[in-house]
Design an enzyme around this catalytic site. Structure first.
Site, PDB file in Angstrom:
ATOM      1  N   GLY A  62       7.172  28.715 -42.099  1.00 39.43           N
ATOM      2  CA  GLY A  62       6.766  28.280 -43.431  1.00 39.43           C
ATOM      3  C   GLY A  62       5.321  28.701 -43.611  1.00 39.43           C
ATOM      4  N   SER A  64       1.706  27.520 -42.230  1.00 44.54           N
ATOM      5  CA  SER A  64       1.076  26.595 -41.285  1.00 44.54           C
ATOM      6  C   SER A  64      -0.055  25.791 -41.937  1.00 44.54           C
ATOM      7  CB  SER A  64       0.577  27.345 -40.051  1.00 44.54           C
ATOM      8  OG  SER A  64      -0.281  28.395 -40.421  1.00 44.54           O
ATOM      9  N   CYS A  93       7.393  31.038 -35.868  1.00 40.23           N
ATOM     10  CA  CYS A  93       6.473  31.608 -36.843  1.00 40.23           C
ATOM     11  C   CYS A  93       5.319  30.637 -37.162  1.00 40.23           C
ATOM     12  CB  CYS A  93       7.248  32.082 -38.066  1.00 40.23           C
ATOM     13  SG  CYS A  93       6.388  33.391 -38.913  1.00 40.23           S
ATOM     14  N   HIS A 184      12.099  34.664 -36.852  1.00 36.42           N
ATOM     15  CA  HIS A 184      12.916  33.544 -37.343  1.00 36.42           C
ATOM     16  C   HIS A 184      14.335  33.606 -36.782  1.00 36.42           C
ATOM     17  CE1 HIS A 184      10.297  31.887 -40.568  1.00 36.42           C
ATOM     18  NE2 HIS A 184       9.753  33.085 -40.468  1.00 36.42           N
ATOM     19  N   GLU A 186      16.472  31.407 -36.632  1.00 33.50           N
ATOM     20  CA  GLU A 186      17.382  30.578 -37.449  1.00 33.50           C
ATOM     21  C   GLU A 186      17.905  31.345 -38.660  1.00 33.50           C
ATOM     22  OE1 GLU A 186      14.194  30.552 -37.562  1.00 33.50           O
ATOM     23  OE2 GLU A 186      13.505  30.102 -39.592  1.00 33.50           O
TER      24      GLU A 186
HETATM   25  N1  GLN Z   1       2.077  33.441 -42.560  1.00 37.66           N
HETATM   26  C1  GLN Z   1       2.510  32.122 -42.222  1.00 37.66           C
HETATM   27  C2  GLN Z   1       1.350  31.278 -41.660  1.00 37.66           C
HETATM   28  O1  GLN Z   1       0.293  31.779 -41.431  1.00 37.66           O
HETATM   29  C3  GLN Z   1       3.639  32.154 -41.234  1.00 37.66           C
HETATM   30  C4  GLN Z   1       4.833  32.857 -41.849  1.00 37.66           C
HETATM   31  C5  GLN Z   1       6.161  32.290 -41.459  1.00 37.66           C
HETATM   32  O2  GLN Z   1       6.288  31.194 -40.908  1.00 37.66           O
HETATM   33  N2  GLN Z   1       7.188  33.009 -41.814  1.00 37.66           N
HETATM   34  O3  GLN Z   1       1.497  30.125 -41.442  1.00 37.66           O
END
Ligand code: GLN
Length: 205
Positions: A62, A64, A93, A184, A186
């Site tokens: 998501g 962070s 991620c 990912h 999932e």
């Molecule tokens: N770019 C997002 C971050 O810095 C991470 C991307 C992802 O979870 N798909 O949190």
């Protein structure tokens, strides 16, 4: 996804559900026959006796920074920091970014659990999302990996095992009870990374 039952009949896996791709993890776990529980408050991590109320936790992908905004309320960040020190946790991620000891580009707070340095949004705008197939240390064929604005692991400490890499940078790492992927699993159709996490949960409980 096909059904692939695992030996975690009695395990309950929490999924941090503040923001991001938590539903897809719930579906993957359901396909593996494993019970999951969405975690939205710090008191859902521990029982009133202070013991963990789940056998393992997934921190999804998501954003962070957004997750941290939620975690910085109600002492959630402190509870989660304590939790991940001993309970099996799998970060994908943004989840891997939260687990890392050191975060760069830009630097931000983390749970400081996994001995890696991770650089956020490391692949530039043109190639910030990609589906690649690469060899892994997991049993079976090479693994398909879905990268979305992925971070890059630029340092791993001595206790960190590298299970897969992309262009010589680790993308799947394990340090004892902690597992992290910069992609990912999932969102793909291959359950092997979740199966590995469930095996970690099973052997630690
Ligand atoms: N770019 C997002 C971050 O810095 C991470 C991307 C992802 O979870 N798909 O949190």
């Amino acid at each position: 996804m096909q059904q692939h039952p695992v030996k975690n009949a009695n395990s309950t896996i929490g999924i941090l559900a503040l923001q991001g791709a938590y539903e897809a993890h719930a579906s993957t776990l359901a396909a593996l026959g494993v019970t999951s529980r969405l975690i939205r408050t710090p008191d859902e991590l521990f029982t009133s006796h202070g013991t963990p109320s789940i056998d393992g936790l997934i921190i999804p992908g998501g954003e962070s920074t957004t997750m941290l905004k939620f975690l910085e309320r109600n002492g959630f960040l402190d509870s989660l920091t304590t939790f991940v020190q001993t309970v099996p946790t799998f970060g994908t991620c943004a989840g891997a970014i939260l687990l890392a000891k050191d975060v760069e580009h830009p630097a931000q707070t983390s749970l400081s659990a996994l001995d890696i340095t991770i650089e956020r949004n490391a692949y530039g705008r043109q190639i910030d999302s990609a589906i690649l197939t690469a060899p892994t240390q997991l049993p079976g064929d090479p693994l398909e990996m879905v990268f979305i604005r992925a971070p890059r692991i630029t340092r791993t400490g001595p206790g960190v095992e590298i299970l897969a890499s992309r262009e010589d940078f680790p993308v799947l790492v394990r340090q004892g009870h902690l597992l992290a992927a910069t992609f990912h699993p999932e969102l793909g159709h291959d359950p092997r990374v979740h199966q590995l996490f469930l095996e970690i949960v099973r052997t630690r409980s």
